[in-house]
Every structure is written in C-alpha cells, then in structure tokens.
Write an enzyme that holds these catalytic residues in place. Structure first.
Site, PDB file in Angstrom:
ATOM      1  N   SER A 167       0.861  -1.181   0.000  1.00  0.00           N
ATOM      2  CA  SER A 167       0.000   0.000   0.000  1.00  0.00           C
ATOM      3  C   SER A 167       0.896   1.229   0.000  1.00  0.00           C
ATOM      4  CB  SER A 167      -0.919   0.028   1.232  1.00  0.00           C
ATOM      5  OG  SER A 167      -0.241   0.544   2.361  1.00  0.00           O
ATOM      6  N   TYR A 192       3.586  -0.280  10.570  1.00  0.00           N
ATOM      7  CA  TYR A 192       2.748  -0.644   9.419  1.00  0.00           C
ATOM      8  C   TYR A 192       3.485  -0.350   8.115  1.00  0.00           C
ATOM      9  CZ  TYR A 192      -1.123  -0.659   6.072  1.00  0.00           C
ATOM     10  OH  TYR A 192      -1.941  -0.913   4.980  1.00  0.00           O
TER      11      TYR A 192
END
Length: 329
Positions: A167, A192
């Site tokens: 992402s 993340y």
C-alpha cells in the site's frame, strides 16, 4: 528455462483499466476454469470481492481464515459456499501456517494464483511468536512462510502468479534492519509502513527467484478503501488524517471494495502481464516510481526503498533465518 525472463520496467503498460475499474470488469471475458487460487483474508472487504471475481471466472478458490466459522458464514451469505473452500489459518502463528500449507498440498497438486491479501494495520504494540512485532510477523512473515511452503504447488502450475498486497503505507518507513521488531520506540504507523515495504520487497525477490520456473510475483496497492482493516483506528484519527469529514463522509478518491479488489485481480490474471513480474502496481497498471516533486507523492507511485533489489534479497535472507523456511535454500 534459466535466463529466459528479464526484469520488468517499473512503468505503466497502458492496461485499459484504471482507478474506477472493478474486479468484475477486470475478469470479464477471462476463463479461469481449472485454475486454483488462494486468497488470504478472502472473507471480508476487498478480499471477499477478490474471491467473488475469481470464482465468477471459474477458478477454484481456497480462503484461509483466522475466524473459520465466521468466514464460512460470510461466504455462504455471499453465495460462494459451493465455489470456495475455507480453511483455518492464523498468519501470526507459524505453526498454523505450516499446518494449513500441509493440508493444502494434501488436497491439491497445483496452485495457479496466490493472493496475499490479509493484513493488520496500525495496531497497538503486540508481540507474537518469539517476540516478533505483530504487523511485520502477520503481514510479511506469515505470508513469506506460506509461499515458501506452497512452492511445490506453485512450481507445478508452470505459470503461477503470486500477488502481495502492499500500500502507500510503504512510504511511511523503509525496512529497519537494525531493529526490525521495534524493540524500542514502537510507532504503529512506522511499523505498518515497514510491513508494507516488506510486502513489496517480498514480491521483488520472489519474482527474481521464481521467474525462470514460471512463477511471477507482483506487489499491489489496492487504493484507499474503508474496510475492517481500519478496526484499530478511532474515527477522530481518520478525520484528522483527512480520510473522512466529521460526519463520516469519505474524501474523494476512496474506492469501493469492488474497485479496491481490481488491481489484485488484474495482477493475478491479466494476459497483458504475461512474462512480467517483480513490479509494484496501482490502479490496474504498473505504477511509476514516486515523483518526489509531485503534490501527490504521498499517495501515488512507489518509493525507491520498496523496490530496492539489494534490500529485497536482504529481507529474504532475514526472513529465512527468522522462520527457518526457505524453498530456495
């Protein structure tokens, strides 16, 4: 077949699809009858839409699920129970990954499509296994072990594709090789970001290792989608980030789950990608490298650290050391 395949440029190919395309539009006209597929986390959000599209084109799909009974219920309600097989898998538990892979290989000789879709995002600090940081362990190490253990089935396909969901989160952090598990200074977004960088680098190195055997790998940014992935985020934080307004209305540019699944399905099935791999994709095409001068640099393109071939090889070696698994060792 050694040397037959070359590296694919990180540059769009003009796929004919785009930001608003849906997974169903991507598979229109494709016949996947006889093809086998696995979609981790394929029972919620864009994972479910990925499964729906692959099954609609005729593929036999397996959905590994941490919440097996819930997954079976969701798939039945979606009308997919007859086309999809659900099985137990907890990506944060290496023993669970090994058990799932063994069961799959007992039942199937080949695996044509593997979409590493499941993930956790911005979670509170949590340790799994021998003290691994949970986002890195779940999003990367779990999928790393899964792919390596399923290598015999991927190899037997002769023309398999592995899709790794990254992402734009990768822009938040490169790999922290000096402290991969955040033993100090834990930050949920940097953790993340590191995991999403790892997902991209994994595709780069897997493609290098597998392409001469007919196994190609792609990293994918699905787009901004509101799904269960945001379970750890309070509404106030998402408003502050500009994802939505105070009334909960999403900002322009967010995708529906059907649109979010499109790039994964395109990377897994598109005939236009034949002979290609090892690249980062977005909006149903190969992405451009990030233009640092663009006002959209935070949201468009792939940063150099997420496709760095030396770091990709270094991550693979570290992952093999941590998990004790390496199909190429």
């Amino acid at each position: 077949m050694s040397g037959e395949f070359t590296e694919t440029p990180q540059h769009p190919i003009g796929s004919g699809f785009g930001h608003g395309s849906t997974a169903m539009e991507v598979v229109e006209g494709l016949d996947l009858t006889g093809k086998t597929a696995i979609v981790t986390g394929g029972y919620s959000g864009l994972g479910l839409e990925t499964v729906r599209a692959l099954a609609s084109a005729g593929a036999t799909v397996t959905v590994p699920a941490r919440r097996l009974e819930h997954a079976q219920k969701v798939l039945a309600e979606a009308g997919l129970a007859d086309a999809v097989e659900a099985d137990a898998l907890d990506l944060a538990d290496q023993a669970s990954v090994r058990a799932f892979a063994a069961r799959y290989l007992d039942r199937h000789d080949t695996l044509d499509i593997l979409i590493n879709n499941a993930a956790i995002m911005a979670s509170p600090e949590h340790r799994v296994g021998p003290g691994w940081e949970a986002q890195f362990a779940t999003n990367h190490l779990g999928h790393y072990t899964l792919v390596n253990l399923l290598w015999p089935a991927l190899l037997a396909s002769g023309n398999a594709r592995v899709v790794s969901l990254s992402s734009t989160g990768h822009k938040l952090s490169p790999l922290r090789f000096d402290d991969i598990n955040f033993t100090s200074g834990y930050d949920k977004w940097r953790a993340y970001g590191q995991a999403k960088t790892a997902n991209s680098l994994f595709a780069v190195e897997l493609d290098r290792l597998g392409r001469d055997s007919g196994v190609r790998a792609f990293a994918v940014h699905p787009g901004g989608i509101m799904t269960e992935l945001q379970r750890h985020l309070p509404k106030e934080e998402m408003v502050t980030a500009g994802w939505m307004d105070a009334e909960g209305n999403l900002r322009e540019g967010f995708k529906t789950p059907e649109q979010g699944a499109a790039t994964s399905v395109w990377a897994a099935t598109s005939p236009a990608l034949a002979g290609m791999g090892g690249v980062y994709c977005e909006d149903c095409d190969i992405a451009e490298p990030t233009n640092k001068e663009s006002p959209l640099a935070r949201y468009r393109g792939v940063d150099a650290h997420a496709i760095d071939r030396a770091d990709a090889r270094k991550l693979w070696e570290l992952s093999a050391e941590l998990t004790g698994v390496n199909a190429f060792g």
